[in-house]
Design a protein around this motif. Structure first.
Motif, PDB file in Angstrom:
ATOM      1  N   ASN A   1      -2.329   6.958  -0.530  1.00 57.32           N
ATOM      2  CA  ASN A   1      -1.248   5.633  -0.579  1.00 57.32           C
ATOM      3  C   ASN A   1       0.176   6.089   0.206  1.00 57.32           C
ATOM      4  O   ASN A   1       0.751   5.214   0.652  1.00 57.32           O
ATOM      5  N   PHE A   2       0.533   7.222  -0.142  1.00 51.85           N
ATOM      6  CA  PHE A   2       1.751   7.423   0.624  1.00 51.85           C
ATOM      7  C   PHE A   2       1.704   7.567   2.051  1.00 51.85           C
ATOM      8  O   PHE A   2       2.600   7.375   2.788  1.00 51.85           O
TER       9      PHE A   2
ATOM     10  N   LEU B   1      -0.303   3.821  -7.022  1.00 52.07           N
ATOM     11  CA  LEU B   1       0.489   5.142  -7.303  1.00 52.07           C
ATOM     12  C   LEU B   1       1.184   4.758  -8.769  1.00 52.07           C
ATOM     13  O   LEU B   1       1.078   5.926  -9.659  1.00 52.07           O
TER      14      LEU B   1
ATOM     15  N   VAL C   1      -2.760   9.798  -4.237  1.00 47.83           N
ATOM     16  CA  VAL C   1      -1.235   9.981  -4.007  1.00 47.83           C
ATOM     17  C   VAL C   1      -1.214  10.045  -2.606  1.00 47.83           C
ATOM     18  O   VAL C   1      -0.261   9.400  -2.058  1.00 47.83           O
TER      19      VAL C   1
ATOM     20  N   CYS D   1       0.979  -2.695   1.313  1.00 46.55           N
ATOM     21  CA  CYS D   1       2.139  -1.723   0.753  1.00 46.55           C
ATOM     22  C   CYS D   1       2.065  -2.031  -0.777  1.00 46.55           C
ATOM     23  O   CYS D   1       2.377  -1.050  -1.492  1.00 46.55           O
TER      24      CYS D   1
END
Length: 359
Positions: free
Chosen positions: A62-63, A91, A59, A84
């Motif tokens: 990837n954010f 996610l 999490v 992206c």
């Protein structure tokens, strides 16, 4: 004092019990019971520690990827658009399974509504297929960047990237859509206890006292139509890439050029190897212990979302430098769009080096 079996302890939660399964006539239960990892119930809390750690890394990583690409205009290029898409898919894929999995491990919250189970089934298979398609799109980007660098900006324009992304989403959504309907049509007579940590298609339909050949045939067709086709096109892309690399004059150029593909290659292997292992053992390796199969199925969901931001964060100079600059304000700023050769600039974005034309 003898311990009451789990199936009896949760009997008040079940719409029917195993003892009256032969006398009760209904189409679907109202809920399922997820056992977690059968045979390792005593170790659930310990197993949850690495699972929770991997999920937290996935999490956060990837954010961070999404945030860095958003704020840096120099990263608004096809490679980073695909990255992206991969981050969003990771996610959703991990979040659709891990929170419920952890609630089973920590709070013994095993019950899941029937419709929620079908929804989870769809999300897992749909976004797994979507991730496979995005990896194919990234392989095409690598092929164009290395084999046709001077045409990269004209071939992979923003509208083309958008159309590729839409095609990946539509393909996955449409092909996987019959799965929950095929699962719903099955009458469940024996039990509503699923020996798994999440609702997986074959784990559900195996509970049915009905002919599930259609489910099996459609599942096999998805393996070929999605995984098989995607692996074929990725292999085809890398065959062309290797031909282009070996046409370079020096071994140093070979290594530098191949290094530009290593991030995508590692990401592809991290996704397809656990996924294929889980699919094949689930269908063909009947002698594999159930707890081992469930652990590998969880790894196929958890490992790729965790590794992808690490791989790309470590291997991609632009993301690495921007991350360093954000945290320390000492790292070199990522370059912005400037005048000069767009092909060379695209090549730099693709692999931290300027590629010469190979086509």
């Amino acid at each position: 004092m003898q311990e009451t079996p789990f199936s009896l302890r949760v009997g008040h939660l079940l719409p029917y019990s195993m003892s009256d399964s032969n006398t009760t006539d209904f189409t679907n239960p109202s809920s399922f019971i997820l056992l977690g990892i059968p045979g390792l119930e005593a170790a659930h809390v310990w197993i949850s520690i690495p699972f929770c750690t991997m999920y937290a890394i996935a999490v956060l990583g990837n954010f961070i990827i999404l945030f860095i690409v958003k704020i840096d205009p120099s990263l608004h290029a096809p490679m980073y658009y695909f990255l992206c898409m991969l981050a969003v898919t990771d996610l959703v894929l991990s979040t659709s399974t891990v929170p419920k999995m952890l609630s089973i491990f920590w709070f013994n919250s095993r019950e899941i509504d029937f419709n929620a189970c079908l929804t989870q089934l769809y999300f897992i298979h749909c976004f797994s297929a979507m991730e496979s398609g995005i990896l194919v799109a990234m392989a095409v980007d690598r092929y164009v960047a290395i084999c046709k660098p001077l045409r990269h900006s004209t071939i992979l324009t923003s509208p083309v990237v958008g159309k590729i992304g839409l095609a990946v989403v539509l393909r996955s959504s449409i092909l996987v859509l019959p799965n929950p309907f095929l699962a719903r049509r099955c009458p469940y007579y024996r039990t509503n206890i699923i020996p798994h940590t999440y609702c997986e298609h074959m784990s559900m339909v195996k509970l049915a006292c009905a002919d599930i050949r259609i489910n099996n045939y459609y599942g096999f067709s998805l393996i070929f139509l999605i995984t098989g086709v995607d692996v074929f096109f990725i292999a085809l892309s890398y065959t062309q890439i290797l031909r282009a690399i070996f046409s370079l004059p020096t071994k140093d150029a070979w290594v530098k050029t191949f290094w530009t593909c290593s991030s995508h290659l590692f990401a592809t292997l991290a996704f397809h190897i656990p996924s294929l292992f889980s699919i094949l053992t689930h269908r063909f390796a009947q002698n594999v212990p159930l707890h081992f199969h469930i652990l590998m199925a969880n790894m196929s969901i958890l490992v790729p979302p965790m590794l992808h931001p690490i791989i790309y964060g470590f291997k991609t100079k632009q993301i690495r430098n921007r991350l360093l600059w954000l945290f320390t304000h000492k790292g070199p700023k990522v370059f912005s769009w400037c005048s000069g050769s767009k092909a060379n600039h695209r090549a730099e974005l693709a692999g931290d080096m300027v590629l010469s034309p190979l086509s």
